[in-house]
Design a protein around this motif. Structure first.
Motif, mmCIF file in Angstrom:
data_model
loop_
_atom_site.group_PDB
_atom_site.id
_atom_site.type_symbol
_atom_site.label_atom_id
_atom_site.label_comp_id
_atom_site.label_asym_id
_atom_site.label_seq_id
_atom_site.Cartn_x
_atom_site.Cartn_y
_atom_site.Cartn_z
ATOM 1 N N ASN A 11 16.134 42.779 8.616
ATOM 2 C CA ASN A 11 15.220 41.968 7.801
ATOM 3 C C ASN A 11 15.379 42.226 6.310
ATOM 4 O O ASN A 11 14.981 41.394 5.490
ATOM 5 C CB ASN A 11 13.763 42.227 8.217
ATOM 6 C CG ASN A 11 13.367 41.461 9.460
ATOM 7 O OD1 ASN A 11 13.925 40.406 9.752
ATOM 8 N ND2 ASN A 11 12.402 41.977 10.199
ATOM 9 N N LEU A 12 15.943 43.374 5.945
ATOM 10 C CA LEU A 12 16.191 43.646 4.531
ATOM 11 C C LEU A 12 17.257 42.717 3.973
ATOM 12 O O LEU A 12 17.244 42.378 2.784
ATOM 13 C CB LEU A 12 16.637 45.106 4.332
ATOM 14 C CG LEU A 12 15.597 46.196 4.582
ATOM 15 C CD1 LEU A 12 16.232 47.565 4.397
ATOM 16 C CD2 LEU A 12 14.403 46.034 3.654
ATOM 17 N N GLY A 13 18.191 42.298 4.843
ATOM 18 C CA GLY A 13 19.286 41.431 4.388
ATOM 19 C C GLY A 13 18.980 39.954 4.544
ATOM 20 O O GLY A 13 19.165 39.171 3.617
ATOM 21 N N ILE A 14 18.485 39.574 5.713
ATOM 22 C CA ILE A 14 18.182 38.167 6.002
ATOM 23 C C ILE A 14 16.761 38.077 6.538
ATOM 24 O O ILE A 14 16.450 38.684 7.565
ATOM 25 C CB ILE A 14 19.160 37.586 7.048
ATOM 26 C CG1 ILE A 14 20.602 37.757 6.591
ATOM 27 C CG2 ILE A 14 18.863 36.102 7.277
ATOM 28 C CD1 ILE A 14 21.627 37.340 7.615
ATOM 29 N N PRO A 15 15.874 37.349 5.858
ATOM 30 C CA PRO A 15 14.474 37.260 6.297
ATOM 31 C C PRO A 15 14.343 36.779 7.731
ATOM 32 O O PRO A 15 14.982 35.810 8.132
ATOM 33 C CB PRO A 15 13.866 36.240 5.315
ATOM 34 C CG PRO A 15 14.755 36.274 4.122
ATOM 35 C CD PRO A 15 16.135 36.561 4.653
ATOM 36 N N ARG A 16 13.540 37.491 8.517
ATOM 37 C CA ARG A 16 13.219 37.157 9.907
ATOM 38 C C ARG A 16 14.418 37.219 10.856
ATOM 39 O O ARG A 16 14.311 36.841 12.019
ATOM 40 C CB ARG A 16 12.568 35.773 10.016
ATOM 41 C CG ARG A 16 11.247 35.675 9.292
ATOM 42 C CD ARG A 16 10.271 36.678 9.834
ATOM 43 N NE ARG A 16 9.191 36.984 8.893
ATOM 44 C CZ ARG A 16 8.567 38.143 8.839
ATOM 45 N NH1 ARG A 16 8.935 39.125 9.634
ATOM 46 N NH2 ARG A 16 7.594 38.366 7.983
ATOM 47 N N SER A 17 15.575 37.677 10.365
ATOM 48 C CA SER A 17 16.723 37.812 11.261
ATOM 49 C C SER A 17 16.507 38.954 12.245
ATOM 50 O O SER A 17 17.088 38.981 13.333
ATOM 51 C CB SER A 17 18.002 38.063 10.458
ATOM 52 O OG SER A 17 17.924 39.310 9.761
ATOM 53 N N GLY A 18 15.662 39.905 11.863
ATOM 54 C CA GLY A 18 15.417 41.047 12.730
ATOM 55 C C GLY A 18 14.831 40.661 14.064
ATOM 56 O O GLY A 18 15.172 41.245 15.100
ATOM 57 N N GLU A 19 13.947 39.660 14.069
ATOM 58 C CA GLU A 19 13.329 39.220 15.321
ATOM 59 C C GLU A 19 14.381 38.605 16.256
ATOM 60 O O GLU A 19 14.361 38.849 17.471
ATOM 61 C CB GLU A 19 12.217 38.204 15.044
ATOM 62 C CG GLU A 19 10.930 38.799 14.534
ATOM 63 C CD GLU A 19 11.013 39.283 13.088
ATOM 64 O OE1 GLU A 19 12.024 38.976 12.421
ATOM 65 O OE2 GLU A 19 10.084 39.964 12.624
ATOM 66 N N ILE A 20 15.263 37.797 15.683
ATOM 67 C CA ILE A 20 16.341 37.187 16.490
ATOM 68 C C ILE A 20 17.275 38.277 17.013
ATOM 69 O O ILE A 20 17.646 38.284 18.202
ATOM 70 C CB ILE A 20 17.150 36.183 15.638
ATOM 71 C CG1 ILE A 20 16.224 35.117 15.023
ATOM 72 C CG2 ILE A 20 18.250 35.543 16.475
ATOM 73 C CD1 ILE A 20 15.548 34.239 16.030
ATOM 74 N N LEU A 21 17.665 39.191 16.133
ATOM 75 C CA LEU A 21 18.571 40.279 16.524
ATOM 76 C C LEU A 21 17.934 41.171 17.582
ATOM 77 O O LEU A 21 18.597 41.638 18.508
ATOM 78 C CB LEU A 21 18.941 41.105 15.284
ATOM 79 C CG LEU A 21 19.936 42.245 15.494
ATOM 80 C CD1 LEU A 21 21.257 41.710 16.040
ATOM 81 C CD2 LEU A 21 20.169 42.989 14.184
ATOM 82 N N ARG A 22 16.629 41.384 17.444
ATOM 83 C CA ARG A 22 15.900 42.227 18.402
ATOM 84 C C ARG A 22 15.940 41.627 19.797
ATOM 85 O O ARG A 22 16.221 42.324 20.785
ATOM 86 C CB ARG A 22 14.463 42.366 17.908
ATOM 87 C CG ARG A 22 13.628 43.400 18.625
ATOM 88 C CD ARG A 22 12.339 43.580 17.842
ATOM 89 N NE ARG A 22 11.263 44.039 18.683
ATOM 90 C CZ ARG A 22 9.999 44.102 18.319
ATOM 91 N NH1 ARG A 22 9.654 43.709 17.120
ATOM 92 N NH2 ARG A 22 9.076 44.537 19.139
ATOM 93 N N ALA A 23 15.669 40.320 19.895
ATOM 94 C CA ALA A 23 15.699 39.656 21.202
ATOM 95 C C ALA A 23 17.118 39.588 21.752
ATOM 96 O O ALA A 23 17.334 39.740 22.962
ATOM 97 C CB ALA A 23 15.117 38.243 21.072
ATOM 98 N N THR A 24 18.095 39.379 20.862
ATOM 99 C CA THR A 24 19.499 39.330 21.283
ATOM 100 C C THR A 24 19.969 40.678 21.808
ATOM 101 O O THR A 24 20.649 40.761 22.845
ATOM 102 C CB THR A 24 20.388 38.898 20.103
ATOM 103 O OG1 THR A 24 19.944 37.630 19.614
ATOM 104 C CG2 THR A 24 21.849 38.784 20.527
ATOM 105 N N ALA A 25 19.618 41.755 21.107
ATOM 106 C CA ALA A 25 20.006 43.106 21.533
ATOM 107 C C ALA A 25 19.356 43.451 22.867
ATOM 108 O O ALA A 25 19.968 44.097 23.725
ATOM 109 C CB ALA A 25 19.604 44.117 20.460
ATOM 110 N N LEU A 26 18.114 43.005 23.068
ATOM 111 C CA LEU A 26 17.429 43.249 24.333
ATOM 112 C C LEU A 26 18.141 42.532 25.479
ATOM 113 O O LEU A 26 18.250 43.061 26.589
ATOM 114 C CB LEU A 26 15.971 42.769 24.234
ATOM 115 C CG LEU A 26 15.038 43.184 25.371
ATOM 116 C CD1 LEU A 26 14.820 44.699 25.350
ATOM 117 C CD2 LEU A 26 13.688 42.471 25.254
ATOM 118 N N THR A 27 18.657 41.336 25.196
ATOM 119 C CA THR A 27 19.432 40.598 26.198
ATOM 120 C C THR A 27 20.732 41.318 26.510
ATOM 121 O O THR A 27 21.135 41.451 27.671
ATOM 122 C CB THR A 27 19.735 39.173 25.691
ATOM 123 O OG1 THR A 27 18.515 38.491 25.434
ATOM 124 C CG2 THR A 27 20.552 38.394 26.713
#
Length: 321
Positions: free
Chosen positions: A94-110
Motif C-alpha cells: 500500500n505504500l507504493g500503490i494505494p489499496r493494492s495491498g488488499e488485492i495482493l493479500r487476497a491473491t497471496a491467500l489464494t
C-alpha cells in the motif's frame, strides 16, 4: 482515457501529491524551524519510539489472527505465520500503490492457502467495514469529548458539516441503486460481476457464522487500542506535546487516520494533518510537525523493514506448496 493510463495515474498521482506536500511542508517553514524539527526528530527518545513500533507490530499480528476467524466459517484454516506475513506484505504494498495491498493479500491467500480470491477478498472487505465502524466510533467519542473546540475549528475553516453528511448519504443510496441494477441485469458482464459479488457477500457474511465471536471482538478492540496507544506514546518524544490529554490527542489521531487514506501511507499529508490538529490545542507548528514526522517515519520504516522480510520469507516457507 485508456485503462493503462488510468492505472498509471492511480499510481503516480497519489505519490506525486504526497511528494508535493512534503515539498510544501518543507518550504512553509523557516530554516530555524526546520532545524528545530530535525532536532526533535533526531533526539526523539528511542524507548518511546520503539514502544510505538512494538504496539504496531502486535496490532498487525492481532489483525492476522482475527482474519483467520473470518476464514474458518468458509472452511479454510490458513497457517498463522502465513496470515501474519501476508498482512505485513499488504501494508508494504500500500505504500507504493494505494489499496493494492488488499488485492495482493487476497491473491497471496489464494496462492499459498488455496482460498478462492473472491471469498478471501470478501473477508478483507468485512475487515475494512468493521475497521470503518471502529474509526467512526472513535470519531464519535472524540466529538463528544471535544465538541466545542472541533466545531469552532471547522466553522473557522468553512467546513459545512450538514453538506458533508448529505454527500455521504447520496453516495450510500447510489451504491444500493447500482447493486440493484447489476442484480437485475442479464448481460454476461453483469453475470460475472454477480458471481464476484456473491463471493464477496459470502466472505462478509462469514462474520455472522463464526464460532469465535468473542475472540474476534477482543482482537478488534486490541487492534484499535494498539493504534491509539502507539500514537499516544509518541507525545513523550516532544516536550510541548507531553501534557496533552488522551481526548486532545484523539483529535490528532483521527486527523492522521483520514490522512493515511488520502496519500500512499500518508506521505506528506500525515504530518501536516496531525500538526494542524495539534495546533487547535495551542501546540506550535514546529512541535506539531515534529510529532507527525516522528510518528510517520517510525511506522513507515517498520512497514518497509518487516514488509520486505515478509516478501522474502513467505515463498521460502511455502516452497513445497
Amino acid at each position: 482515457m485508456g485503462s493503462s493510463l488510468k492505472k498509471f495515474l492511480k499510481i503516480v498521482v497519489p505519490i506525486a501529491f504526497g511528494l508535493f506536500l512534503v515539498w510544501y511542508s518543507y518550504n512553509s517553514t523557516t530554516p530555524e524551524e526546520r532545524k528545530q524539527i530535525i532536532h526533535y526528530i533526531s533526539n526523539a527518545s528511542p524507548f518511546w519510539v520503539a514502544l510505538s513500533v512494538v504496539m504496531a507490530i502486535f496490532s498487525h499480528i492481532s489483525r492476522a489472527i482475527r482474519w483467520k476467524y473470518l476464514l474458518e466459517p468458509l472452511g479454510y484454516r490458513p497457517k498463522t505465520v502465513n496470515s501474519i506475513l501476508i498482512v505485513l506484505i499488504s501494508y508494504f504494498a500500500n505504500l507504493g500503490i494505494p489499496r493494492s495491498g488488499e488485492i495482493l493479500r487476497a491473491t497471496a491467500l489464494t496462492t499459498y492457502e488455496k482460498v478462492p480470491f473472491e471469498k478471501g477478498f470478501g473477508t478483507i472487505v468485512t475487515e475494512r467495514v468493521i475497521d470503518l465502524l471502529m474509526l467512526l466510533l472513535i470519531v464519535t467519542v472524540t466529538l463528544v469529548l471535544q465538541t466545542d473546540i472541533i466545531l469552532a475549528f471547522l466553522e473557522e475553516k468553512g467546513v459545512n458539516i450538514i453538506g458533508a453528511i448529505g454527500i455521504l448519504l447520496v453516495g450510500i443510496v447510489g451504491l444500493f441503486m447500482a447493486t440493484y441494477i447489476i442484480r437485475k441485469s442479464k448481460s454476461p458482464f453483469a453475470s460475472k460481476l454477480k458471481t464476484f459479488l456473491n463471493g464477496l457477500l459470502e466472505g462478509v457474511l462469514s462474520l455472522f457464522k463464526m464460532k469465535k465471536k468473542w475472540p474476534f471482538i477482543f482482537h478488534t478492540l486490541f487492534i484499535w487500542v494498539a493504534y491509539v496507544g502507539m500514537f499516544w506514546v509518541i507525545k513523550h518524544t516532544v516536550a510541548e506535546t507531553t501534557p496533552l490529554s488522551l481526548s486532545e490527542l484523539l483529535v490528532a489521531f483521527v486527523a492522521g487516520a483520514f490522512a493515511m487514506s488520502t496519500t500512499n501511507g500518508g506521505i506528506g499529508l500525515y504530518p501536516i494533518a496531525v500538526s494542524a490538529a495539534l495546533g487547535i490545542f495551542g501546540i506550535s507548528s514546529v512541535s506539531g510537525d515534529a510529532f507527525g514526522w516522528i510518528m510517520w517515519i517510525a511506522q513507515t520504516l517498520m512497514v518497509v523493514v518487516f514488509g520486505t522480510i515478509s516478501f522474502i520469507v513467505l515463498p521460502l516457507l511455502n516452497r513445497n506448496r
